[in-house]
Design a protein around this motif. Structure first.
Motif, short mmCIF file in Angstrom:
data_model
loop_
_atom_site.label_atom_id
_atom_site.label_comp_id
_atom_site.label_asym_id
_atom_site.label_seq_id
_atom_site.Cartn_x
_atom_site.Cartn_y
_atom_site.Cartn_z
N GLU A 143 -6.70 8.62 -6.93
CA GLU A 143 -6.08 9.84 -6.40
C GLU A 143 -4.67 9.56 -5.91
N ARG A 144 -4.47 8.45 -5.22
CA ARG A 144 -3.12 8.11 -4.75
C ARG A 144 -2.19 7.82 -5.92
N LYS B 279 -1.01 11.17 -7.43
CA LYS B 279 0.06 11.78 -6.65
C LYS B 279 1.37 11.04 -6.83
N ASN C 122 -4.66 -2.32 -4.45
CA ASN C 122 -4.51 -1.26 -3.45
C ASN C 122 -3.26 -1.46 -2.61
N THR D 57 0.04 1.03 -2.40
CA THR D 57 0.47 1.57 -1.11
C THR D 57 1.92 1.23 -0.83
N SER E 221 4.16 3.46 -3.02
CA SER E 221 4.15 4.86 -2.57
C SER E 221 4.98 5.04 -1.32
N TYR F 267 2.00 14.27 0.42
CA TYR F 267 2.45 12.97 -0.05
C TYR F 267 2.97 12.17 1.14
#
Length: 855
Positions: free
Chosen positions: A553-554, A557, A599, A603, A606, A702
Motif C-alpha cells: 500500500e505504501r 502511494k 520496509n 520508508t 517516501s 501521504y
C-alpha cells in the motif's frame, strides 16, 4: 512384474527374505581373484594419518592412523567397509565389474587372516524388496557364499584404526547372474580376532547391481528435472545513477558461480545430460546484474562488487547449454512459496496479486537473458506436497500444471503409474516418483555414500520398468530444489548410468505432462489434514503477509506521486517476490530481516517528500498570507500531490474562500522545495491550530501531517485612532520646528544687512568729497585732505565686490541697487556703498510641497 507390496502406504513385508542365497552361487563356478594394488585412497580417508606398513598375503595398500578410543565394536561392525567405486554401474554381458574401496579396523584388537570377498545375492522382487534390503544392510545371517577362488583380497592382519585399500575385478560372467533384474551385491570382510579365533564376518557393505544386458521392448520414458535455483541476494535498494546500480545483500552468490561451486557444477554437468532445466528467473536476473557494476552491502555502507567475470562466464556457459538442450521451464520470479501463500496469505488481500506479477515477468526474463522461450505454466510446491488450497493458488497465477510427488498424491496400484493425471478444472498434476526424487538428498560427499546412492537409484529405475514390461510409462524425477555440488555430481553419475538406454529413454517435462494419463491412477488431491506438519512448520506466518500488504500500500502511494515511477516499481516488486521465496523455508529469522530491510528502504524513500515543520506564526490584521514549505529530496520530480491546510477554529481564522479547509496542487522537481501560500482571514484574536497534510490525487494521505499554531492579533478602530493621533503629533512637531528655523534665518539676514549699512557709512566719512575740476590732477589721494578723490582705476579690482562675492551672507538676499547713470552699459564698478550682488541659491520663502526640509 506386478508387486502388491509396492502399493503406496503399505509397510515393508517381513516375509521377504533371501531364500536360497547359498544356492545362488553354484558349486564349482570358476572364480578368478583380481587384485589391483596401489589404488589411490578415497576422498573419505584423505585426512587419515600415514599408513603403517604391514605384511599381507596380497598387494593391498595400507593407509590410515590409529583410531581414537571408543566403545568396542563387535560382530559385522568390527571392520568398516567402504565401496568407493563400482564400474560399470549397470554392466552388460562381457563387462568386467571393478570394485574398489577401503576396510578399516574400528576395534582396539588386531584382526588376523582378513579377507575381502564379493557375494552376489538373489534377484530382488520389486521396489519394496530393494527398500527391505537397505534396512537389512548389517544382517549377515543369510549371506550367500562368496564368489571365492582368486577373486578375493587377503590381508595378514588389520591393525587397529588403520585403513587399507582393496580392489576386486571380476568378469560379469563369473557372477552367476540369472534373469534380468536387480541383484544385491555384498562386499564382506572375514577374519579372526583374539576373542573369536575362527573365520567370521567382521564387516559388510551391500549395494545393488542392476542387470539388464539387452534393451527391453517398452522403455520407460524418463524425465529428470535439473533445478537452477538459489537464495535471494539482491536488496530493493538501487543506485541513483541512470543504470540504477543494484545493491546486493551479500556477495555469496559468486562462490556458487565460481569453478567448482554449486551452480557452476550444475551447469557444467547438466550440459552433458538429457535433462529439463527448471530455472528461477530471479537467479538469472541477479547473475546478469552482476555482469555489470554492482554494489554489495557492507555494514551501513556499500562497496563495489568484483565478480563480474565469474558471473559473465557462468551465464555464457548456461546460455550455450540451454541452446543445445532447449527443454527449459521457468518458475515464477523469485520461486514463491506456494504453500505459504495458500496457508498464510489466503486471507490477506492483495497477496495473490504478487504471485500473478511474478508469473508474468518470468517468461520475459528467461527469454531475454537466455534467448530461449521457456514453458511458464508449471508450479512446483515444496517437496511436491499439495492440498486443494495450494492447487488453487498455483492455478490463480496462470499455472495449469502442478509438479507433485507420489508420497502426496498416492496411487493404490501394484505398479508405478505415469506421472500425468488430471485433477479437475483443466489442471494436470505431474506426479514425480518419491524414491527416485529423494535418492540423493542425503550426505553424498564421501565416495562410498555417493556410490551406494547411485546404485540404488539405478536399481529402482530398473525395478519400475520390470513391474510391467509390456506397458510404457512416463516417469518424472524432481530432486531437491538446491542440490549441493556433491549431490549434483552423484545425480550426474546416475543419469550417465542410464546412457545405454536399455530400459529408459530420455523425455522432458512438457512431454510428460501431455502424455496420456493412466486411467487407474489417482486423480484426487489430498485434503489439508494430509499436508505434512514438518513442511507446515517451515512456512511463512500470516503476519509476514500482513506486513507485505502494508508495504504494498505504501509503495502504491509512493509510485502515484512520481514522475518516473518505473525506477521504483520494478526493484520493489522484485523485492516483494523475493520476500516470499521458497528459499526462506526453515530460515524465519533471515526472512524477517529481509522484509525489514525492504520496509526501511521504502520508508526512507517516501520520507524524502515531506513538509517542513513551521514554528508559531503571528498574524496582525484581518487578512494575511500563511506559507507552507514542501521539500522533495528525491532525484526525480513529484506530481499528483495536493497540499491540504485545515483550520481547527474557522470562527477565529478562515482560509482562502472562507472555509476551514483549503488545498493547492503540488509539483516539485527533484532536489527542490516549494513554498505554498494560503490566505487567512481573521475574525477574532487568539491562537488557532492549523494542520497541513499531503494527499495523493485519489485522496489518500501521504506522509505525516504537520501541525503548527497561528496567533491572531486583530487591529480594532480604537487601535487605528491611537495610531492616527500619533502620526498627527509628529506632523505638528515638524511644522513647529520649521517655523522656528524660518524666524531664525530672517533675524540673521536683518543683522547682516545692518552691519553692511554701517560699514558703508563709515567708508564715506573717511574718503568722500566732491571731485576737483582739474586744478591738481596729480595730487595723490591719501585720504587726508583735498577737494576731490582721484578717479578709480577701472582695471583695479573692487574690494567690496570681491568681499561680497567671497562671503555671501544673509544680507545678500536683498535686491540689487539701481544702475549708476554714468555707467551706461552697466559694466562699470559699483559704488563702495552699493550692496553685494545676490548669488545664493536658497530662498527664504517657505518650502514648497514635497521638498525636503534640512535639519
Amino acid at each position: 512384474m506386478a508387486e502388491a507390496a509396492d502399493i503406496q502406504g503399505m509397510k515393508h513385508s517381513p516375509a521377504r527374505r533371501w531364500l536360497g542365497r547359498t544356492a545362488a552361487t553354484a558349486a564349482g563356478v570358476p572364480l578368478l581373484a583380481g587384485l589391483l594394488g596401489g589404488l589411490a585412497a578415497p576422498q573419505a580417508a584423505a585426512a587419515d594419518s600415514a599408513a603403517s606398513p604391514l605384511s599381507t598375503a596380497t598387494t593391498g595398500a595400507v593407509k590410515g592412523s590409529p583410531a581414537s578410543a571408543a566403545a568396542q565394536p563387535s560382530g559385522p561392525n568390527t571392520v568398516s567397509v567402504a565401496l568407493d567405486t563400482l564400474a560399470p554401474s549397470a554392466p552388460t554381458k562381457g563387462d568386467t565389474l571393478t570394485i574398489s574401496g577401503t576396510v578399516t579396523n574400528k576395534s582396539k584388537k588386531t584382526v588376523t587372516d582378513a579377507r575381502v570377498d564379493l557375494r552376489v545375492g538373489p534377484q530382488l522382487a520389486g521396489r519394496t524388496a530393494i527398500d527391505d534390503a537397505v534396512e537389512r544392510s548389517n544382517d549377515t545371517t543369510y549371506d550367500p557364499l562368496p564368489v571365492g577362488g582368486k577373486y578375493k583380497v587377503e590381508f595378514e592382519k588389520l591393525a587397529s584404526g588403520i585403513s587399507y585399500d582393496f580392489a576386486l575385478s571380476v568378469p560379469v560372467s563369473k557372477l552367476g547372474l540369472g534373469a534380468d533384474g536387480v541383484y544385491q551385491l555384498g562386499v564382506t570382510l572375514t577374519g579372526r580376532t583374539a576373542a573369536e579365533p575362527y573365520d567370521h564376518t567382521l564387516g559388510v557393505r551391500r549395494t545393488f547391481l542392476p542387470w539388464q544386458p539387452g534393451p527391453v521392448d517398452k522403455k520407460t520414458k524418463f524425465t529428470y528435472l535439473w533445478p537452477l535455483i538459489s537464495t535471494s541476494h539482491v536488496s530493493a535498494e538501487t543506485g541513483s545513477d541512470d543504470q540504477q546500480t543494484p545493491v546486493f545483500e551479500n556477495d555469496d552468490l559468486a562462490q556458487e558461480l565460481a569453478p567448482g561451486g554449486r551452480l557452476e557444477q550444475l551447469v557444467s554437468l547438466g550440459s552433458q545430460l538429457p535433462v529439463t532445466w527448471v530455472v528461477d528467473p530471479d537467479l538469472l536476473a541477479t547473475v546478469e546484474a552482476m555482469t555489470d557494476p554492482y554494489r554489495v552491502r557492507e555494514g551501513k555502507s556499500t562497496v563495489a562488487g568484483k565478480n563480474q567475470l565469474v558471473a559473465r562466464t557462468w551465464l555464457n556457459a548456461l546460455e550455450k547449454a540451454v541452446q543445445d538442450n532447449g527443454n527449459i521451464v521457468a518458475l515464477p520470479f523469485g520461486d514463491p512459496d506456494l504453500a505459504s501463500l495458500a496457508h498464510g496469505g489466503e486471507n490477506v488481500s492483495g497477496t495473490l496479486g504478487h504471485l500473478q506479477s511474478s508469473s508474468e515477468v518470468a517468461g520475459k526474463t528467461v527469454e531475454t537473458i537466455l534467448h530461449v522461450p521457456p514453458a511458464t505454466d508449471f508450479a512446483w510446491p515444496a517437496d511436491g506436497a499439495v492440498d486443494p488450497s495450494i492447487v488453487d493458488v498455483a492455478t490463480s497465477a496462470g499455472a495449469d500444471k502442478v509438479i507433485s510427488r507420489s508420497d502426496s498424491i498416492q496411487d493404490n496400484l501394484p505398479y508405478t503409474a505415469s506421472a500425468a493425471r488430471p485433477i479437475g478444472g483443466g489442471t494436470t498434476a505431474v506426479v514425480s516418483d518419491t524414491r527416485l526424487s529423494t535418492a540423493f538428498q542425503g550426505d553424498v560427499t564421501k565416495a562410498g555414500s555417493s556410490t551406494l546412492a547411485v546404485q540404488k537409484f539405478l536399481a529402482q529405475s530398473l525395478a519400475v520398468n520390470l513391474q510391467d514390461p509390456s506397458k510404457q510409462r512416463d516417469i518424472v524425477v524432481a530432486p531437491q530444489r538446491t542440490p549441493s555440488a556433491s549431490q549434483a555430481q552423484s545425480m550426474a553419475r546416475a543419469l550417465q548410468g542410464l546412457d545405454g538406454g536399455r530400459w529408459t529413454q530420455p523425455s522432458d517435462l512438457v512431454a510428460a505432462a501431455a502424455a496420456k494419463p493412466d486411467t487407474n491412477a489417482t486423480t484426487k488431491v489430498p485434503g489439508p489434514t494430509r499436508y505434512p506438519d514438518k513442511l507446515r512448520d517451515q512456512e511463512l506466518p500470516a503476519s509476514a503477509f500482513e506486513e507485505l500488504k502494508g508495504m504494498g500500500e505504501r509503495l502504491g502511494k509512493f509510485k502515484a506521486i512520481l514522475t518516473l515511477p518505473d525506477r521504483v516499481a520494478t526493484p520493489f516488486a522484485n523485492a516483494v517476490n523475493r520476500a516470499v521465496s521458497m528459499s526462506w523455508r526453515g530460515n524465519a529469522k533471515g526472512a524477517d530481516q529481509y522484509r525489514d530491510s525492504v520496509n526501511r528502504y521504502l520508508t526512507s524513500l517516501s520520507s524524502e517528500v515531506q513538509l517542513i515543520q513551521k514554528s508559531e506564526l503571528t498574524l496582525s490584521g484581518r487578512s494575511a498570507t500563511i506559507p507552507v514549505t514542501v521539500q522533495n529530496q528525491l532525484l526525480q520530480g513529484v506530481d499528483n500531490l495536493v497540499l491540504r491546510l485545515q483550520s481547527t477554529n474557522a470562527t477565529r481564522l478562515k482560509l482562502d474562500d472562507g472555509s476551514a479547509v483549503t488545498e493547492q496542487p503540488i509539483k516539485i522537481d527533484g532536489g527542490h522545495t516549494q513554498v505554498v501560500k494560503f490566505t487567512g482571514a481573521a475574525n477574532a484574536n487568539g491562537p488557532v491550530e492549523l494542520t497541513a497534510q499531503l494527499y495523493t490525487t485519489d485522496n489518500r494521505p501521504y506522509g505525516s501531517p504537520m501541525t503548527f499554531q497561528v496567533r491572531v492579533s486583530e487591529l480594532t478602530p480604537t487601535v487605528m485612532l491611537v495610531i492616527a493621533g500619533g502620526v498627527l503629533m509628529l506632523v505638528l512637531a515638524g511644522v513647529k520646528m520649521y517655523s522656528q528655523r524660518k524666524r531664525a534665518v530672517a533675524a540673521k539676514a536683518a543683522e547682516d544687512k545692518a552691519a553692511a549699512d554701517a560699514g558703508a557709512e563709515a567708508g564715506g566719512d573717511t574718503g568722500g568729497g566732491s571731485a576737483d575740476d582739474g586744478d591738481s590732477p596729480g595730487r595723490p589721494d591719501n585720504g587726508t585732505e583735498g577737494d576731490a578723490s582721484p578717479a578709480p582705476d577701472p582695471a583695479a579690482p573692487d574690494p567690496s565686490a570681491d568681499s561680497a562675492a567671497a562671503s555671501p551672507g544673509p544680507s545678500a538676499t536683498a535686491s540689487a541697487a539701481p544702475e549708476t547713470p554714468g555707467d551706461l552699459d552697466g559694466a562699470g564698478p559699483g559704488q563702495p556703498s552699493d550692496p553685494a550682488p545676490d548669488t545664493r541659491p536658497e530662498s527664504g520663502d517657505p518650502s514648497g510641497k514635497g521638498e525636503k526640509v534640512d535639519r
